[in-house]
Design a protein around this motif. Sequence first.
Motif, PDB file in Angstrom:
ATOM      1  N   GLU A 211       3.439  -1.150   4.011  1.00  0.00           N
ATOM      2  CA  GLU A 211       4.413  -0.060   3.946  1.00  0.00           C
ATOM      3  C   GLU A 211       5.653  -0.389   4.765  1.00  0.00           C
ATOM      4  O   GLU A 211       6.789  -0.141   4.335  1.00  0.00           O
ATOM      5  CB  GLU A 211       3.785   1.236   4.456  1.00  0.00           C
ATOM      6  CG  GLU A 211       4.748   2.425   4.435  1.00  0.00           C
ATOM      7  CD  GLU A 211       4.146   3.657   5.066  1.00  0.00           C
ATOM      8  OE1 GLU A 211       4.110   4.711   4.420  1.00  0.00           O
ATOM      9  OE2 GLU A 211       3.712   3.560   6.245  1.00  0.00           O
TER      10      GLU A 211
ATOM     11  N   ARG B  96      10.888   6.149   1.921  1.00  0.00           N
ATOM     12  CA  ARG B  96       9.867   6.583   2.867  1.00  0.00           C
ATOM     13  C   ARG B  96       9.220   7.856   2.351  1.00  0.00           C
ATOM     14  O   ARG B  96       9.860   8.641   1.646  1.00  0.00           O
ATOM     15  CB  ARG B  96      10.483   6.838   4.243  1.00  0.00           C
ATOM     16  CG  ARG B  96      11.107   5.607   4.874  1.00  0.00           C
ATOM     17  CD  ARG B  96      11.787   5.981   6.193  1.00  0.00           C
ATOM     18  NE  ARG B  96      12.446   4.841   6.799  1.00  0.00           N
ATOM     19  CZ  ARG B  96      11.837   3.977   7.613  1.00  0.00           C
ATOM     20  NH1 ARG B  96      10.563   4.163   7.910  1.00  0.00           N
ATOM     21  NH2 ARG B  96      12.489   2.959   8.124  1.00  0.00           N
TER      22      ARG B  96
ATOM     23  N   ARG C  23       4.835   6.263  -5.060  1.00  0.00           N
ATOM     24  CA  ARG C  23       4.095   5.003  -5.034  1.00  0.00           C
ATOM     25  C   ARG C  23       2.995   4.900  -6.071  1.00  0.00           C
ATOM     26  O   ARG C  23       2.514   3.794  -6.342  1.00  0.00           O
ATOM     27  CB  ARG C  23       3.520   4.772  -3.631  1.00  0.00           C
ATOM     28  CG  ARG C  23       4.619   4.663  -2.571  1.00  0.00           C
ATOM     29  CD  ARG C  23       4.077   4.550  -1.173  1.00  0.00           C
ATOM     30  NE  ARG C  23       5.176   4.440  -0.205  1.00  0.00           N
ATOM     31  CZ  ARG C  23       5.031   4.506   1.114  1.00  0.00           C
ATOM     32  NH1 ARG C  23       3.813   4.664   1.638  1.00  0.00           N
ATOM     33  NH2 ARG C  23       6.079   4.414   1.916  1.00  0.00           N
TER      34      ARG C  23
ATOM     35  N   TYR D  16      -2.405  -2.042   5.382  1.00  0.00           N
ATOM     36  CA  TYR D  16      -1.575  -1.166   4.558  1.00  0.00           C
ATOM     37  C   TYR D  16      -0.362  -0.656   5.335  1.00  0.00           C
ATOM     38  O   TYR D  16       0.711  -0.436   4.744  1.00  0.00           O
ATOM     39  CB  TYR D  16      -2.403  -0.001   4.013  1.00  0.00           C
ATOM     40  CG  TYR D  16      -3.193  -0.398   2.783  1.00  0.00           C
ATOM     41  CD1 TYR D  16      -2.593  -0.400   1.528  1.00  0.00           C
ATOM     42  CD2 TYR D  16      -4.526  -0.796   2.882  1.00  0.00           C
ATOM     43  CE1 TYR D  16      -3.298  -0.786   0.392  1.00  0.00           C
ATOM     44  CE2 TYR D  16      -5.236  -1.189   1.762  1.00  0.00           C
ATOM     45  CZ  TYR D  16      -4.613  -1.179   0.518  1.00  0.00           C
ATOM     46  OH  TYR D  16      -5.307  -1.583  -0.598  1.00  0.00           O
ATOM     47  N   ARG D  17      -0.501  -0.491   6.633  1.00  0.00           N
ATOM     48  CA  ARG D  17       0.656  -0.101   7.440  1.00  0.00           C
ATOM     49  C   ARG D  17       1.707  -1.198   7.406  1.00  0.00           C
ATOM     50  O   ARG D  17       2.910  -0.917   7.292  1.00  0.00           O
ATOM     51  CB  ARG D  17       0.237   0.173   8.893  1.00  0.00           C
ATOM     52  CG  ARG D  17       1.383   0.695   9.766  1.00  0.00           C
ATOM     53  CD  ARG D  17       1.053   0.579  11.236  1.00  0.00           C
ATOM     54  NE  ARG D  17       0.946  -0.816  11.661  1.00  0.00           N
ATOM     55  CZ  ARG D  17       1.992  -1.604  11.881  1.00  0.00           C
ATOM     56  NH1 ARG D  17       3.222  -1.169  11.697  1.00  0.00           N
ATOM     57  NH2 ARG D  17       1.810  -2.862  12.252  1.00  0.00           N
TER      58      ARG D  17
ATOM     59  N   TYR E 283      -0.971   3.223  -2.105  1.00  0.00           N
ATOM     60  CA  TYR E 283      -1.074   1.962  -2.834  1.00  0.00           C
ATOM     61  C   TYR E 283      -2.428   1.784  -3.514  1.00  0.00           C
ATOM     62  O   TYR E 283      -2.714   0.704  -4.050  1.00  0.00           O
ATOM     63  CB  TYR E 283      -0.804   0.792  -1.888  1.00  0.00           C
ATOM     64  CG  TYR E 283       0.564   0.868  -1.243  1.00  0.00           C
ATOM     65  CD1 TYR E 283       1.725   0.892  -2.015  1.00  0.00           C
ATOM     66  CD2 TYR E 283       0.707   0.923   0.134  1.00  0.00           C
ATOM     67  CE1 TYR E 283       2.984   0.972  -1.431  1.00  0.00           C
ATOM     68  CE2 TYR E 283       1.963   0.998   0.739  1.00  0.00           C
ATOM     69  CZ  TYR E 283       3.097   1.023  -0.054  1.00  0.00           C
ATOM     70  OH  TYR E 283       4.337   1.100   0.526  1.00  0.00           O
TER      71      TYR E 283
ATOM     72  N   THR F  97       9.417  -0.520   3.197  1.00  0.00           N
ATOM     73  CA  THR F  97      10.415   0.473   3.592  1.00  0.00           C
ATOM     74  C   THR F  97      11.460  -0.086   4.546  1.00  0.00           C
ATOM     75  O   THR F  97      12.663   0.097   4.344  1.00  0.00           O
ATOM     76  CB  THR F  97       9.734   1.693   4.236  1.00  0.00           C
ATOM     77  OG1 THR F  97       8.943   1.272   5.361  1.00  0.00           O
ATOM     78  CG2 THR F  97       8.854   2.415   3.230  1.00  0.00           C
TER      79      THR F  97
ATOM     80  N   ARG G  54      -1.958   4.790   1.970  1.00  0.00           N
ATOM     81  CA  ARG G  54      -0.503   4.986   1.964  1.00  0.00           C
ATOM     82  C   ARG G  54       0.116   4.958   0.571  1.00  0.00           C
ATOM     83  O   ARG G  54       1.251   4.515   0.390  1.00  0.00           O
ATOM     84  CB  ARG G  54       0.166   3.954   2.886  1.00  0.00           C
ATOM     85  CG  ARG G  54      -0.280   4.091   4.332  1.00  0.00           C
ATOM     86  CD  ARG G  54       0.255   3.026   5.234  1.00  0.00           C
ATOM     87  NE  ARG G  54      -0.267   3.199   6.590  1.00  0.00           N
ATOM     88  CZ  ARG G  54       0.387   3.784   7.590  1.00  0.00           C
ATOM     89  NH1 ARG G  54       1.628   4.219   7.410  1.00  0.00           N
ATOM     90  NH2 ARG G  54      -0.164   3.915   8.792  1.00  0.00           N
TER      91      ARG G  54
END
Length: 238
Positions: free
Chosen positions: A152, A163, A176, A148-149, A188, A156, A186
């Motif tokens: 993101e 952000r 989001r 997920y990082r 999602y 972004t 995050r």
Amino acid sequence: GFLVLRPSLDIYNEFVTIIRKGDFRQKGGWGGKGFGPFYGSMTFQGIIPYFYDHLHPGTGVELNPCVYNNMAHNPRDKATKNDIVSGHCRDGYNRPDKHDECEDCRSRPLEDVFTTHFTLCQKPWECLPQDGNRIQERLCRKFHGEWYRVREDLETNVWGRKRVQLTNKEEVVEARGGGYQVEHFRGYCKQRGGKNGYIKVDIQGKKIASVEMVLSYQIDISLTIKKYHPVCWKRGCS
């Protein structure tokens, strides 16, 4: 699986010959030499070890599965209870050189892992929290968190989307749509379970469910993953 190879037309043709011959037996697998039957043994997971361990021993190198293709799997043949392993090593069967010693890949620090295989941990887009305090879940949660990082980071830093501060749940949900464990997913995931919980990647109005599908639309993701993966910071990736 994870495979690094040097292309060879001769080897390719030999594989074609093996497959056309089709000497896969109900008892004994390929050539009756013990490379099956088991899950995947008729295909990649059986024919590759048959080729390199039996037909051409010494021509392949087995990589450390805790570093490459880590699946957060139990290395032994009995259940792990309260983080205590038991049973014999799965990779030690009929291999006296192993002396029944095997590393537990679930204990590997995330920064040591170069690639992972989302199989036992399940797919990240299933929105499973994996937040139990067990060795079976702790590394899986880290793998999913890293996925997920990367998503993101793609949205972004590459696509220029807004952000957010993950500590501000309202801001995350507004931007989001997902409010389920926002510091982990995050923004999602709306709830547990991918069918109704996962918010798909939206590229030019086309919603897609996985990074594998993203690759067909946006080749830059491979460069993004290499650039920002913590392993690449330390070792460098080409």
